[in-house]
Write a protein that holds these residues in place. Structure first.
Motif, mmCIF file in Angstrom:
data_model
loop_
_atom_site.group_PDB
_atom_site.id
_atom_site.type_symbol
_atom_site.label_atom_id
_atom_site.label_comp_id
_atom_site.label_asym_id
_atom_site.label_seq_id
_atom_site.Cartn_x
_atom_site.Cartn_y
_atom_site.Cartn_z
ATOM 1 N N UNK A 87 0.861 -1.182 0.000
ATOM 2 C CA UNK A 87 0.000 0.000 0.000
ATOM 3 C C UNK A 87 0.896 1.230 0.000
ATOM 4 N N UNK A 88 0.724 2.083 -1.003
ATOM 5 C CA UNK A 88 1.524 3.302 -1.140
ATOM 6 C C UNK A 88 0.639 4.534 -1.013
ATOM 7 N N UNK A 89 1.269 5.679 -0.707
ATOM 8 C CA UNK A 89 0.579 6.952 -0.921
ATOM 9 C C UNK A 89 0.330 7.105 -2.421
ATOM 10 N N UNK A 90 -0.810 7.636 -2.785
ATOM 11 C CA UNK A 90 -1.059 7.880 -4.214
ATOM 12 C C UNK A 90 -0.090 8.934 -4.734
ATOM 13 N N UNK A 91 0.188 9.926 -3.911
ATOM 14 C CA UNK A 91 1.144 10.979 -4.306
ATOM 15 C C UNK A 91 2.391 10.854 -3.436
ATOM 16 N N UNK A 92 3.516 10.444 -4.044
ATOM 17 C CA UNK A 92 4.740 10.258 -3.252
ATOM 18 C C UNK A 92 5.192 11.568 -2.630
ATOM 19 N N UNK A 93 5.968 11.461 -1.556
ATOM 20 C CA UNK A 93 6.447 12.663 -0.888
ATOM 21 C C UNK A 93 7.546 13.332 -1.715
ATOM 22 N N UNK A 94 7.985 14.490 -1.239
ATOM 23 C CA UNK A 94 8.979 15.260 -1.993
ATOM 24 C C UNK A 94 10.329 14.559 -2.090
ATOM 25 N N UNK A 95 11.020 14.849 -3.163
ATOM 26 C CA UNK A 95 12.365 14.343 -3.334
ATOM 27 C C UNK A 95 13.254 14.882 -2.216
ATOM 28 N N UNK A 96 14.243 14.077 -1.808
ATOM 29 C CA UNK A 96 15.163 14.524 -0.770
ATOM 30 C C UNK A 96 14.647 14.295 0.642
ATOM 31 N N UNK A 97 13.519 13.624 0.757
ATOM 32 C CA UNK A 97 12.923 13.380 2.075
ATOM 33 C C UNK A 97 13.060 11.894 2.420
ATOM 34 N N UNK A 98 13.365 11.632 3.687
ATOM 35 C CA UNK A 98 13.473 10.241 4.125
ATOM 36 C C UNK A 98 12.101 9.560 4.030
ATOM 37 N N UNK A 99 12.102 8.331 3.511
ATOM 38 C CA UNK A 99 10.850 7.581 3.382
ATOM 39 C C UNK A 99 10.763 6.504 4.462
ATOM 40 N N UNK A 100 9.525 6.195 4.849
ATOM 41 C CA UNK A 100 9.281 5.199 5.896
ATOM 42 C C UNK A 100 8.529 4.010 5.324
ATOM 43 N N UNK A 101 9.083 2.823 5.529
ATOM 44 C CA UNK A 101 8.400 1.604 5.113
ATOM 45 C C UNK A 101 8.147 0.754 6.351
ATOM 46 N N UNK A 102 6.923 0.291 6.495
ATOM 47 C CA UNK A 102 6.678 -0.697 7.530
ATOM 48 C C UNK A 102 5.902 -1.848 6.920
ATOM 49 N N UNK A 103 5.460 -2.737 7.743
ATOM 50 C CA UNK A 103 4.736 -3.882 7.239
ATOM 51 C C UNK A 103 4.742 -4.946 8.296
ATOM 52 N N UNK A 104 3.969 -5.958 8.048
ATOM 53 C CA UNK A 104 3.862 -7.047 8.997
ATOM 54 C C UNK A 104 2.732 -7.948 8.549
ATOM 55 N N UNK A 105 2.419 -8.911 9.384
ATOM 56 C CA UNK A 105 1.291 -9.758 9.067
ATOM 57 C C UNK A 105 0.018 -8.937 9.000
ATOM 58 N N UNK A 106 -0.977 -9.419 8.275
ATOM 59 C CA UNK A 106 -2.278 -8.746 8.260
ATOM 60 C C UNK A 106 -3.079 -9.185 9.481
ATOM 61 N N UNK A 107 -4.227 -8.555 9.683
ATOM 62 C CA UNK A 107 -5.047 -8.867 10.848
ATOM 63 C C UNK A 107 -4.894 -7.859 11.968
ATOM 64 N N UNK A 108 -4.046 -6.836 11.745
ATOM 65 C CA UNK A 108 -3.840 -5.799 12.769
ATOM 66 C C UNK A 108 -4.442 -4.464 12.356
ATOM 67 N N UNK A 109 -5.258 -4.433 11.353
ATOM 68 C CA UNK A 109 -5.767 -3.199 10.786
ATOM 69 C C UNK A 109 -6.394 -2.283 11.843
ATOM 70 N N UNK A 110 -6.191 -0.978 11.756
ATOM 71 C CA UNK A 110 -5.643 -0.229 10.621
ATOM 72 C C UNK A 110 -4.132 -0.354 10.419
ATOM 73 N N UNK A 111 -3.359 -0.790 11.416
ATOM 74 C CA UNK A 111 -1.924 -1.011 11.187
ATOM 75 C C UNK A 111 -1.738 -1.991 10.021
ATOM 76 N N UNK A 112 -0.797 -1.808 9.118
ATOM 77 C CA UNK A 112 0.015 -0.632 8.854
ATOM 78 C C UNK A 112 -0.583 0.195 7.722
#
Ligand SMILES: Nc1ncnc2c1ncn2[C@@H]1O[C@H](COP(=O)(O)OP(=O)(O)O)[C@@H](O)[C@H]1O
Ligand SMILES: Nc1ncnc2c1ncn2[C@@H]1O[C@H](COP(=O)(O)OP(=O)(O)O)[C@@H](O)[C@H]1O
Ligand SMILES: [Mg+2]
Ligand SMILES: [Mg+2]
Ligand SMILES: [Mg+2]
Ligand SMILES: [Mg+2]
Lengths: 214, 332, 332, 214
Positions: free
Chosen positions: B35-60
């Motif tokens: 699942x991505x943002x539809x509009x990526x953040x600005x260039x030069x900015x640190x990006x955050x990726x997380x993830x894990x098993x499903x079943x914890x919604x809304x996380x992640x």
């Protein structure tokens, strides 16, 4: 040792298929074990992974062990997830790298390839004996296999010894308090249950013994 | 097992379809289950990726968006995603300033993210750093075990660190912020019922009418102890005391989350929060901000968890910073 | 019965304490069990009061705040509040431009709000108008019955009409807007399990593993039919078809809500929404906006409901207008 | 009719206490009835309401019927909520207004005060005979009471007749398909169950018969 006392690519493929059959058949049982001390997915994980493996292997048959097991390992890594994905994946990746570009393995070659796999599992997961993990079925199996080979056993005899030791190792996980993996969160409550991963590992050696039985 | 599903083996694929249909500001890669943002953040900015098993919604997935994550990798239910997913997400969201992997401390998650970081570093020369969240005081920590689980604090960390990244902080600064948050937060959870994993088809454990599990995680695993069912205020005590016993919150402002496990209605969560807040205040803890609701769940498990984060003015202002995700949204 | 409560007879009082502790932007009148905005709206603006039995959280207290309600009166669990509460709320929130009562169509709610409006009109010369929400297509409407229940549409109506009031519309205009929304929305719900009313101590009804209730409301009452359990897509069909059969949505944009009943985890709600959206689109319905989550619940009942509102550009823009409540929050 | 054939303020208070005792004792039963075709709160509603009534009445004892029943009605209206709050509240408010500033009522005065209460219930709730509501116990009870009075019955005999008719009316709600209140949402499924409100109304007349028994 006779020249037929080897396992060929076809034999390896049969092994994988037999393992797939066992984890599929015992899917609910593995999940039940994982319900008691984990998160109730080990059966689904192994069944999903081995189904994906056999699909891949069927689609592009390999001619050498390294090729075959690279496919197996990568497929497990990319289709299983959880703890068992990287661990079983690493087992097969290392196994293949050590077996090399060969079309068959004798007992000694197979055993040392498996041991490389075990080393990979340890490198990834840092499990030690008695932590109540798949290690506790895998390590005794390879020790027994090596001992059998050293005393002149055939491939069939060596894999039978490995199978029996894996089963014994699996059973020996029951009283243990887990120190690795998800079961460790239960503390003392993890005692009194078989480890799911040790149980699937016992199935792996059972499958190997079957396809190499003379 | 009674669930709103089509097929136990298709739960994740079907849910991703629904998430995509519901949120125009998200983009779903169905093949890689990202699942991505539809509009990526600005260039030069640190990006955050997380993830894990499903079943914890809304996380992640529910925390992907402005002010929080750039991508969330979804594994099968309660099963960590695979390294190829994370590697793909990492390559995709990198804006040239590096990528932070936010990993909950479970053997599977850690190993899969480790492999992904190795692959990403090798293949695309993306600078990847990792924070492993391990806030669960129910688990005894030790060098010789898998250590503490990552649970509720993950939500707070994704919010606060996401705000820091959005400000243009460097990868080193973002890592330091993540480590600070992880060091300063603690959680403890309990269950009234087991959950049911769709592929398993039945409850993970049985729990008699008069008992509850204390010290659970978020994967339907049994807890550390099974004890007699108590009142909300007794339960609040059993959750708050181990947290206060583990970390000194001094006179710092704190951020407190009362989180539902998925099957407990909001009226009970508010009721619990009333008791938790009262006990914290009795112990001299200052609550600066709070969050009550289902944020990191365990399928249909009934129960709740408490997270307390020792904050300071900077952390509180990062908490207050604008966020625009489906799970948390304010100030913008 | 396993619940996070202290005492079945103190659930509401304790929950209000938690709501107050959790939300600095709300003010709770514990004696009268009313939730207010901490900062009242501007003078000369129409105020909105709603209320109903508790157990439907976040409804209604979670929708008090900028862009939605001015006050919510909380009754006992599943029991309409009393006229004195509503009268007190009405007097308190009136900003000189009149007050709209938003009432869900249940005999109890209607009668209690009626008495409140009579009292308020007599006593304080506040101009009170009422909209009665009745969107549930599961119930056959007739002059000789209590008519249709008010269910999911209440959430959409409070949002849209709240936005209209915030714009400074007159009481007549606000009433007309509320009536338009009520006329153009339909809902249908289903349950996988019963809920348990705390004071009753056990589930309201029993439902075998292989059956579900179709056409339920939000008070744990059994539905219109008990049928064989189905897949998510079969269930979606059974919810969507009665809605489409009842109102022609033509080519208007619509706002669609997939609402959870309280005990169903978000992953299943997203999964259901995927199926609902697919069926609506197959029938040519245009979904302009959507909302997936627990918004009007029935304690711990597992299940969901679908609401479809025929909108137009004005309604969509009122939907998009800023809102700042604990239950819905965006754009500000 | 003898001069003792009246019900006094003490009698009215005893009636209310006896009704409170009955709804408290049968709280679970009323809730169970309301679970089948409603929302499982009728027992809690009536018990809460009558407890509040007795507290209020105990704190500020009234000397006339209008005073007493105004307190009763207002307390029910402000403490019960739901459908039963305004309905029982209106019943007692109108009953008191019609009884007036008196210290006792004979059978005829009581009956016409009760009938005013019933009219109030109908004005609020619009129920008709056979809608499966409290009306179906209340209306037959008052008809029986009036008939008994017309044929010269004592107060005790008249309230006994009302009690029996209320019970019969309650029982007669069982096969009905509800047309009013929450049970109406169930359509045909509402048949086969007693109406909770008719059941609490039967308790009201049972209490009245008890305290007026000679
Ligand atoms: N660190 C480790 N080293 C070796 N094996 C491990 C380790 N952690 C877990 N395992 C094995 O993995 C098994 C669980 O696999 P699985 O249920 O598929 O993954 P998860 O625990 O992520 O849900 C355990 O039963 C154990 O045998
Ligand atoms: N319109 C009405 N007229 C008369 N009695 C009614 C009406 N609607 C409901 N009732 C009575 O109210 C009873 C339900 O009361 P209660 O459960 O306390 O309220 P609610 O239905 O709001 O939960 C029903 O059993 C019925 O006898
Ligand atoms: Mg597992
Ligand atoms: Mg798992
Ligand atoms: Mg009710
Ligand atoms: Mg009721």
């Amino acid at each position: 040792m006779s020249t037929t006392d080897t396992i060929t690519i076809e034999g390896f493929t049969a092994w994988l298929a037999a393992f797939r059959d066992r984890v599929t058949e015992h899917r609910s049982y593995l999940t039940e074990l994982d319900s008691a001390i984990g998160d109730a997915d080990h059966g689904a994980n192994m069944a999903r992974g081995m189904a994906a493996v056999m699909e891949k292997v069927g689609a592009s048959p390999a001619t050498t062990a390294d090729e075959l097991f690279k496919t197996v390992g990568m497929t497990l890594v990319t289709s299983v997830g959880g703890a068992s994905g990287p661990l079983y994946g690493t087992l097969f990746l290392r196994l293949g790298m050590t077996a090399g570009a060969v079309a068959e393995c004798d007992a000694a070659a197979l055993s040392s390839a498996l041991r490389a796999g075990l080393d990979g599992v340890v490198a990834r997961g840092k499990a030690e004996a008695g932590d109540k993990t798949m290690f506790d079925a895998m390590a005794p199996a390879l020790d027994a296999m090596d001992a059998a080979i050293a005393s002149g056993a055939s491939l069939a005899e060596a894999t039978a010894a490995a199978r029996d030791a894996a089963a014994a190792g699996r059973d020996a996980t029951e009283p243990l308090v887990a120190r690795k993996g998800r079961a460790s969160y239960l503390g003392e409550r993890s005692a009194g249950h078989l480890d799911p991963g040790a149980t699937s590992t016992a199935l792996l050696f059972d499958a190997l013994a079957e396809v190499t039985a003379s | 097992m009674k669930k709103l599903i089509n097929d136990p083996d298709r739960v994740l694929a079907d849910a991703l379809r629904g998430i995509e249909a519901a949120h125009a500001d998200l983009r779903v890669d169905h093949e890689n289950r990202i699942i991505y943002r539809a509009i990526p953040k600005d260039h030069g900015t640190v990006a955050l990726v997380s993830g894990g098993g499903s079943g914890h919604e809304p996380l992640h997935g529910g925390f992907v968006g402005f002010g929080m994550l750039d991508a969330a990798c979804a594994g099968e239910v309660f099963t960590s995603p695979t390294p190829d997913q994370m590697q793909e997400a990492t390559k995709t969201v990198d804006r040239g300033a590096g990528v932070l992997h936010i990993v909950k401390n479970y053997t599977g998650d850690v190993m899969n993210f480790e492999m992904a970081a190795e692959l990403a570093a090798m293949e695309a020369s993306v600078e990847v750093r990792t924070v492993v969240v391990n806030d669960d005081v129910a688990v005894q920590d030790s060098l010789y075990t898998a250590g503490r689980r990552g649970v509720g604090l993950t939500v707070l960390l994704e919010k606060i660190v996401g705000a820091g990244a959005e400000q243009g902080r460097s990868l080193d600064e973002v890592v330091a912020l993540a480590e600070k948050v992880n060091a300063d937060g603690r959680s403890m959870g309990m269950a009234l019922t087991s959950c049911t994993v769709p592929a398993a088809g039945k409850p993970t454990f049985d729990l008699p009418e008069d008992q509850m599990e204390i010290g659970i995680g978020i994967h339907g695993e049994p807890g550390r102890h099974r004890v007699q069912m108590g009142t909300a205020s007794e339960i609040a005590q059993q959750l708050v005391e181990p947290i206060l016993g583990d970390l000194d919150f001094g006179s710092s402002p704190t951020i407190v989350m009362l989180n539902g496990m998925g099957g407990t209605p909001l009226i009970e969560l508010y009721l619990m929060y009333g008791d938790v807040a009262a006990i914290l205040e009795k112990h001299g803890v200052t609550i600066a901000r709070s969050l009550v609701g289902n944020y990191i769940t365990s399928l249909d498990m009934a129960g709740c968890s408490v997270t307390v984060l020792r904050a300071d003015d900077e952390i509180v202002s990062l908490w207050d910073a604008p966020v625009e995700t489906s799970g948390l949204r304010w100030g913008r």
